[in-house]
Design an enzyme around this catalytic site. Structure first.
Site, PDB file in Angstrom:
ATOM      1  N   LYS A  90       1.080  -0.926  -0.069  1.00 21.29           N
ATOM      2  CA  LYS A  90      -0.058  -0.235   0.345  1.00 21.29           C
ATOM      3  C   LYS A  90       1.005   1.829   0.108  1.00 21.29           C
ATOM      4  O   LYS A  90       0.105   2.280  -0.447  1.00 21.29           O
ATOM      5  CB  LYS A  90      -0.701   0.341   1.130  1.00 21.29           C
ATOM      6  CG  LYS A  90      -1.559  -0.546   1.062  1.00 21.29           C
ATOM      7  CD  LYS A  90      -3.420  -0.825   1.609  1.00 21.29           C
ATOM      8  CE  LYS A  90      -4.337  -1.965   1.397  1.00 21.29           C
ATOM      9  NZ  LYS A  90      -4.032  -3.115   2.308  1.00 21.29           N
ATOM     10  N   GLU A 112      -9.673   7.330   3.622  1.00 20.37           N
ATOM     11  CA  GLU A 112     -10.766   5.828   4.059  1.00 20.37           C
ATOM     12  C   GLU A 112      -9.587   4.575   4.504  1.00 20.37           C
ATOM     13  O   GLU A 112      -8.976   4.453   3.759  1.00 20.37           O
ATOM     14  CB  GLU A 112     -11.843   5.255   3.164  1.00 20.37           C
ATOM     15  CG  GLU A 112     -11.362   4.140   2.028  1.00 20.37           C
ATOM     16  CD  GLU A 112     -10.040   4.768   1.038  1.00 20.37           C
ATOM     17  OE1 GLU A 112     -10.174   6.440   1.070  1.00 20.37           O
ATOM     18  OE2 GLU A 112      -9.474   3.897   0.660  1.00 20.37           O
ATOM     19  N   SER A 378       1.567 -10.301  -0.891  1.00 18.81           N
ATOM     20  CA  SER A 378       1.273  -7.996  -1.103  1.00 18.81           C
ATOM     21  C   SER A 378       1.783  -7.792   0.850  1.00 18.81           C
ATOM     22  O   SER A 378       1.838  -6.775   0.839  1.00 18.81           O
ATOM     23  CB  SER A 378      -0.604  -8.029  -0.927  1.00 18.81           C
ATOM     24  OG  SER A 378      -1.589  -8.787   0.282  1.00 18.81           O
TER      25      SER A 378
END
Ligand SMILES: *Cc1c(COP(=O)(O)O)cnc(C)c1O
Length: 393
Positions: A90, A112, A378
């Site tokens: 991310k 968010e 990930s």
């Protein structure tokens, strides 16, 4: 040539677009008109590349997992996004978007978050770049994801607990959009996945495409050819998968396998398998597949993995599934947990629960001994240890 990338209007086949309230029209137009120009400018590329290298720790390794390969009878490489600063992919996106916000003259960042991973990544980059940061998070998630809330606070972000609806990700997203409507001039909204109105899905995919850019070079180094036979990734909103496949999306030599969260099973009503269960609708500014009831009301998704329980799916992935370019498998909670233990015991790598869904897909594909597989891990499993240990109690 046929392409699975976004078209001029912001659509992937039938999916995508920008279905937004009038008041955000100018904001989204501004973003649409500047993102490509900024992302492709030499100045941005240089700053972004330097931060990815020295701050995030890229390139992330492509690791040949020998014992895992033996188990599945093919050659499996792991793309180690778990080794990035803050523990997942991310951060690649957060750095890119906050840099873009700065170039657009914005002073205030909003985001968010569901599990808190995107919130932490955004708060991290805001600390680094000295930007004001407000993170919207459903009250239920604030309680469930205590450690991430503390991290965001320590990083200097303001965490707004959202009390509308089910008090989870969908409600936090609605609240962030509401904030953006009130402050369109000075505020930039950092979306954490390949979702939301155009140009977000394309922008996030481009910012994550560093993953497949590196895979190309690393495949060449390891295998003497720049493509694998299979690419495997998990899908929540779709950003790590989009980054993994970006440079191979139109290369039909590469088979794409995506793992979505089956939860307790797609027939149980406790699931987040959007591609298997979803119908066409509009969510958070994008036309895509959504888990909904007969009246078109969004059904609360369920998965053991907090990062995969989004009720929609990125428009890129909805199209890949519809066009049969990607095989989408629903992986249930128990299969994911089993795969996480397996990787831990075979390779000494504790994966995030999200990534464990991709690992569980290995069981469901028939490989040939000559097949070369690249699977994206990930994120790391530190945040999930309690869930793993409690699962078999
Ligand atoms: C958030 C998250 C995901 C799911 O998001 P995508 O946008 O689908 O990639 C997957 N893995 C990890 C580790 C995450 O933190």
């Amino acid at each position: 040539m046929k392409t699975y990338q976004v078209n001029e209007e912001g659509f992937y086949g039938d999916f995508g677009g920008a279905y937004i309230p009038e008041i955000l029209h100018q904001c989204v137009e501004d973003l649409k008109n500047s993102y490509l120009q900024v992302l492709e400018s030499e100045e941005f590329k240089k700053e972004y590349a330097l931060l990815l290298k020295d701050y995030v720790g890229r390139p992330s390794p492509l690791y040949l997992a020998n014992r895992l390969s033996d188990k599945y009878g093919c050659k499996i490489y792991l793309k180690r996004e778990d080794l990035n600063h803050t523990g997942a992919h991310k951060i690649n996106n957060a750095i890119g978007q906050v840099l873009l916000a700065r170039k657009m003259g914005k002073k205030r960042i909003i985001a968010e978050t569901g599990a808190g991973q995107h919130g932490v990544a955004t708060a991290t980059v805001c600390a680094l770049m000295n930007m004001e940061c407000v993170v919207y998070m459903g009250k239920t998630d604030v309680e469930r994801q205590h450690v991430n809330v503390e991290k965001m606070k320590m990083l200097g972000a303001k965490v707004e607990a959202v009390t509308s609806g089910n008090m989870t990700l969908k409600d936090a997203t609605n609240e962030a959009i509401r904030d953006w409507c009130c402050h369109p001039e000075d505020t930039y909204y950092v979306i954490g996945s390949t979702v939301g109105p155009h140009p977000y899905p394309d922008m996030v995919a481009r910012l994550q495409s560093i993953i497949s850019e590196e895979i190309k070079d690393q495949m060449m180094e390891h295998e003497g050819r720049d493509y694998p036979d299979y690419l495997i990734a998990c899908v929540g909103g779709g950003s790590n998968a989009a980054g993994t496949i970006y440079h191979y999306i139109d290369d039909e030599r590469v088979t794409i396998v995506l793992a979505e969260a089956g939860g307790k099973g797609i027939e149980t009503g406790l699931s987040a398998a959007t591609i298997q269960l979803g119908r066409l609708g509009i969510i958070h500014g994008s036309k895509t597949l959504i888990i909904q009831d007969e009246d078109g009301q969004i059904t609360e998704p369920y998965s053991i993995s907090a990062g995969l329980d989004y009720p929609g799916i990125g428009p890129m992935h909805a199209n890949l599934a519809k066009e049969h370019r990607a095989t989408v498998l629903a992986i249930n909670d128990d299969e994911a947990v089993k795969a996480a233990y397996e990787l831990t015991r075979l390779e000494g790598i504790i994966p995030a629960l999200e990534s464990a869904h991709a690992l569980a897909a290995l069981e469901k594909v028939q490989f040939k001994p000559s097949d070369v597989v690249v699977l994206t891990v990930s994120g790391r499993g530190d945040k999930d240890i309690e869930t793993y240990l409690n699962y078999y109690k």
